[in-house]
Design a protein around this motif. Structure first.
Motif, mmCIF file in Angstrom:
data_model
loop_
_atom_site.group_PDB
_atom_site.id
_atom_site.type_symbol
_atom_site.label_atom_id
_atom_site.label_comp_id
_atom_site.label_asym_id
_atom_site.label_seq_id
_atom_site.Cartn_x
_atom_site.Cartn_y
_atom_site.Cartn_z
ATOM 1 N N ARG A 57 0.833 -1.205 0.000
ATOM 2 C CA ARG A 57 0.000 0.000 0.000
ATOM 3 C C ARG A 57 0.868 1.255 0.000
ATOM 4 N NH1 ARG A 57 -4.063 -0.466 4.870
ATOM 5 N NH2 ARG A 57 -4.547 1.647 4.201
ATOM 6 N N TYR A 58 1.903 1.252 0.817
ATOM 7 C CA TYR A 58 2.749 2.444 0.884
ATOM 8 C C TYR A 58 3.665 2.572 -0.330
ATOM 9 C CZ TYR A 58 1.178 4.179 5.340
ATOM 10 O OH TYR A 58 0.403 4.739 6.327
ATOM 11 N N ASP A 59 4.102 1.453 -0.882
ATOM 12 C CA ASP A 59 4.909 1.532 -2.110
ATOM 13 C C ASP A 59 4.134 2.241 -3.206
ATOM 14 O OD1 ASP A 59 7.012 0.247 -0.915
ATOM 15 O OD2 ASP A 59 6.606 -1.721 -1.819
ATOM 16 N N TYR A 60 2.889 1.866 -3.387
ATOM 17 C CA TYR A 60 2.074 2.499 -4.429
ATOM 18 C C TYR A 60 1.654 3.905 -4.040
ATOM 19 C CZ TYR A 60 1.897 -1.623 -7.350
ATOM 20 O OH TYR A 60 2.245 -2.672 -8.182
ATOM 21 N N ALA A 61 1.435 4.153 -2.752
ATOM 22 C CA ALA A 61 1.081 5.509 -2.322
ATOM 23 C C ALA A 61 2.201 6.487 -2.655
ATOM 24 C CB ALA A 61 0.784 5.519 -0.824
ATOM 25 N N PHE A 62 3.454 6.081 -2.453
ATOM 26 C CA PHE A 62 4.579 6.951 -2.788
ATOM 27 C C PHE A 62 4.625 7.219 -4.297
ATOM 28 C CE2 PHE A 62 5.944 6.451 1.484
ATOM 29 C CZ PHE A 62 6.967 7.363 1.721
ATOM 30 N N ILE B 147 2.082 7.163 -6.384
ATOM 31 C CA ILE B 147 0.942 7.998 -6.751
ATOM 32 C C ILE B 147 1.205 9.452 -6.404
ATOM 33 C CG2 ILE B 147 -1.464 8.513 -6.142
ATOM 34 C CD1 ILE B 147 -1.816 5.405 -5.834
ATOM 35 N N LEU B 148 1.721 9.697 -5.215
ATOM 36 C CA LEU B 148 1.994 11.070 -4.798
ATOM 37 C C LEU B 148 3.074 11.704 -5.669
ATOM 38 C CD1 LEU B 148 1.505 13.427 -2.923
ATOM 39 C CD2 LEU B 148 3.042 12.372 -1.247
ATOM 40 N N ARG B 149 4.098 10.907 -5.985
ATOM 41 C CA ARG B 149 5.190 11.425 -6.822
ATOM 42 C C ARG B 149 4.664 11.829 -8.202
ATOM 43 N NH1 ARG B 149 8.068 7.175 -6.546
ATOM 44 N NH2 ARG B 149 8.962 7.721 -4.532
ATOM 45 N N GLU B 150 3.827 10.987 -8.796
ATOM 46 C CA GLU B 150 3.304 11.289 -10.136
ATOM 47 C C GLU B 150 2.310 12.442 -10.100
ATOM 48 O OE1 GLU B 150 0.890 9.020 -13.730
ATOM 49 O OE2 GLU B 150 2.363 7.912 -12.532
ATOM 50 N N PHE B 151 1.496 12.493 -9.057
ATOM 51 C CA PHE B 151 0.531 13.579 -8.948
ATOM 52 C C PHE B 151 1.246 14.912 -8.797
ATOM 53 C CE2 PHE B 151 -2.406 16.333 -6.569
ATOM 54 C CZ PHE B 151 -3.516 16.262 -7.382
ATOM 55 N N GLU B 152 2.306 14.947 -7.988
ATOM 56 C CA GLU B 152 3.066 16.181 -7.829
ATOM 57 C C GLU B 152 3.713 16.598 -9.149
ATOM 58 O OE1 GLU B 152 6.771 18.104 -5.244
ATOM 59 O OE2 GLU B 152 6.400 15.944 -5.187
ATOM 60 N N ALA B 153 4.254 15.623 -9.887
ATOM 61 C CA ALA B 153 4.907 15.943 -11.156
ATOM 62 C C ALA B 153 3.937 16.542 -12.165
ATOM 63 C CB ALA B 153 5.559 14.684 -11.731
ATOM 64 N N LYS B 154 2.693 16.049 -12.187
ATOM 65 C CA LYS B 154 1.720 16.493 -13.173
ATOM 66 C C LYS B 154 0.926 17.720 -12.728
ATOM 67 C CE LYS B 154 0.960 12.043 -15.478
ATOM 68 N NZ LYS B 154 -0.056 11.010 -15.823
ATOM 69 N N TRP C 59 4.121 15.030 1.860
ATOM 70 C CA TRP C 59 5.292 14.153 1.874
ATOM 71 C C TRP C 59 5.733 13.844 3.303
ATOM 72 C CZ3 TRP C 59 6.706 10.951 -1.561
ATOM 73 C CH2 TRP C 59 6.565 11.218 -2.921
ATOM 74 N N ALA C 60 5.738 14.853 4.160
ATOM 75 C CA ALA C 60 6.122 14.632 5.554
ATOM 76 C C ALA C 60 5.184 13.624 6.211
ATOM 77 C CB ALA C 60 6.107 15.956 6.318
ATOM 78 N N ASP C 61 3.890 13.814 6.003
ATOM 79 C CA ASP C 61 2.910 12.903 6.585
ATOM 80 C C ASP C 61 3.064 11.492 6.037
ATOM 81 O OD1 ASP C 61 0.167 12.825 8.165
ATOM 82 O OD2 ASP C 61 -0.119 11.664 6.321
ATOM 83 N N MET C 62 3.394 11.387 4.746
ATOM 84 C CA MET C 62 3.565 10.075 4.128
ATOM 85 C C MET C 62 4.710 9.297 4.790
ATOM 86 S SD MET C 62 2.380 8.121 1.565
ATOM 87 C CE MET C 62 1.866 9.081 0.148
ATOM 88 N N PHE C 63 5.842 9.938 4.970
ATOM 89 C CA PHE C 63 6.977 9.266 5.600
ATOM 90 C C PHE C 63 6.664 8.880 7.046
ATOM 91 C CE2 PHE C 63 9.508 11.126 2.122
ATOM 92 C CZ PHE C 63 10.317 10.040 1.814
ATOM 93 N N ILE C 64 6.072 9.803 7.795
ATOM 94 C CA ILE C 64 5.764 9.508 9.198
ATOM 95 C C ILE C 64 4.743 8.376 9.294
ATOM 96 C CG2 ILE C 64 4.775 10.446 11.325
ATOM 97 C CD1 ILE C 64 5.819 13.237 10.314
ATOM 98 N N SER C 65 3.710 8.434 8.462
ATOM 99 C CA SER C 65 2.665 7.407 8.496
ATOM 100 C C SER C 65 3.224 6.039 8.129
ATOM 101 C CB SER C 65 1.529 7.785 7.535
ATOM 102 O OG SER C 65 0.877 8.952 7.963
ATOM 103 N N ARG C 66 4.109 5.991 7.136
ATOM 104 C CA ARG C 66 4.709 4.700 6.787
ATOM 105 C C ARG C 66 5.555 4.174 7.937
ATOM 106 N NH1 ARG C 66 8.602 3.809 1.601
ATOM 107 N NH2 ARG C 66 10.008 5.076 2.886
ATOM 108 N N GLY C 67 6.310 5.060 8.572
ATOM 109 C CA GLY C 67 7.108 4.631 9.707
ATOM 110 C C GLY C 67 6.257 4.040 10.814
#
Length: 294
Positions: free
Chosen positions: A216-221, A223-230, A244-252
């Protein structure tokens, strides 16, 4: 039209045990102008045998395809929808009988693209139980809130078909998180409304895909990366950084809880705090990790 046609897509794989119950809960809606499109994604169980007697209802359509994965199965269903509005149900879940009666009237303005609701829960034996909603629900223009958390329970959502025509279908490059990607894209051009009633019954059972935390987190990263790029230029930089900060903390936090590990969760939480030093969530997570209370 007072009662526009609603198309309901069920993409299912080896859910023969539960699928007839899911279908019947939709056919039993108090809102009658609907069609149900079942995409059988190459099931090898008794799916076809179990739902064949139900095909006497002219509102039900059954399509079997080779096993291509849920994004392509859902997109196949979307391609066959005739309704002005589109809704979803997973093959192991259920609808409350008044779901559409409650949600369709909320599309009272052309800018409303998605109406979603609260959920209730059952186990694999149909036993109901209470569960606190994990996230705050938001309405209106919700891109910044969605960047932090996917607060829209997928199966509760009803969407305008125009959303698909304007902003696309599911991205079949992703195996997980396809609903979050869809909501992020739709949120740029449409408003979301929340129906507080529990119109969708989510079944939790061992082994289902949503339990794959790492995936789930592999794909979430991704998705966020592609959404930010576009689309990053359309969103405040602060909101992207916070996401991004929340994503890293939540995965941890999630991986520490799921795998009872320390080093990798520590790296993620520290990374998140470095991106947003004012994050109370991050500092609390760090303390809990050191105290082994996650």
């Amino acid at each position: 039209m007072k009662h526009p046609l609603v198309s309901v897509v069920i993409a299912s794989y080896n859910m023969g045990q539960y699928l007839p119950q899911a279908i019947q809960s939709i056919l039993d809606q108090t809102y009658k102008n609907l069609e149900v499109i079942v995409i059988d994604d190459g099931s090898t169980d008794n799916t076809e045998q179990n739902i064949r007697p139900m095909l006497c209802d002219s509102r039900l359509f059954y399509v079997k395809q080779p096993n291509l994965g849920q994004p392509k199965a859902k997109n196949n269903g979307l391609a066959q929808c005739k309704g002005e509005f589109i809704a979803f149900c997973d093959g192991d879940d259920l609808w409350e009988e008044n779901k559409l009666e409650l949600q369709i009237p909320l599309f009272n303005r052309p800018e409303v693209g998605v109406v979603y609701s609260e959920v209730s829960y059952i186990d694999e034996n149909n036993k109901t139980y209470d569960k606190q909603p994990p996230y705050v629900r938001y309405e209106g223009k919700v891109t910044e809130q969605l960047l932090e958390k996917n607060f829209v329970p997928f199966g509760t959502a009803v969407i305008r078909k125009e959303c698909i025509e304007k902003d696309g279908v599911f991205n079949d490059e992703y195996r997980m998180g396809i609903d979050w990607d869809l909501w992020l894209r739709y949120s740029l051009n449409w408003e979301f409304l929340f129906c507080p009633s529990k119109t969708y019954i989510y079944r939790e059972w061992s082994g289902q895909m949503s339990n794959n935390m790492k995936g789930r987190y592999d794909y979430a990263f991704k998705i966020l990366r592609e959404f930010e790029a576009k689309h990053g230029s359309k969103i405040p930089e602060k909101a992207i950084k916070h996401s991004w900060a929340d994503m890293f903390i939540s995965r941890g936090v999630a991986m520490a809880r799921a795998e009872r590990t320390f080093i990798n969760p520590l790296k993620d939480i520290v990374k998140g705090i470095s991106m947003e030093p004012s994050s109370i969530y991050g500092w609390k997570a760090l303390v809990k990790l050191f105290l082994r209370r996650i």
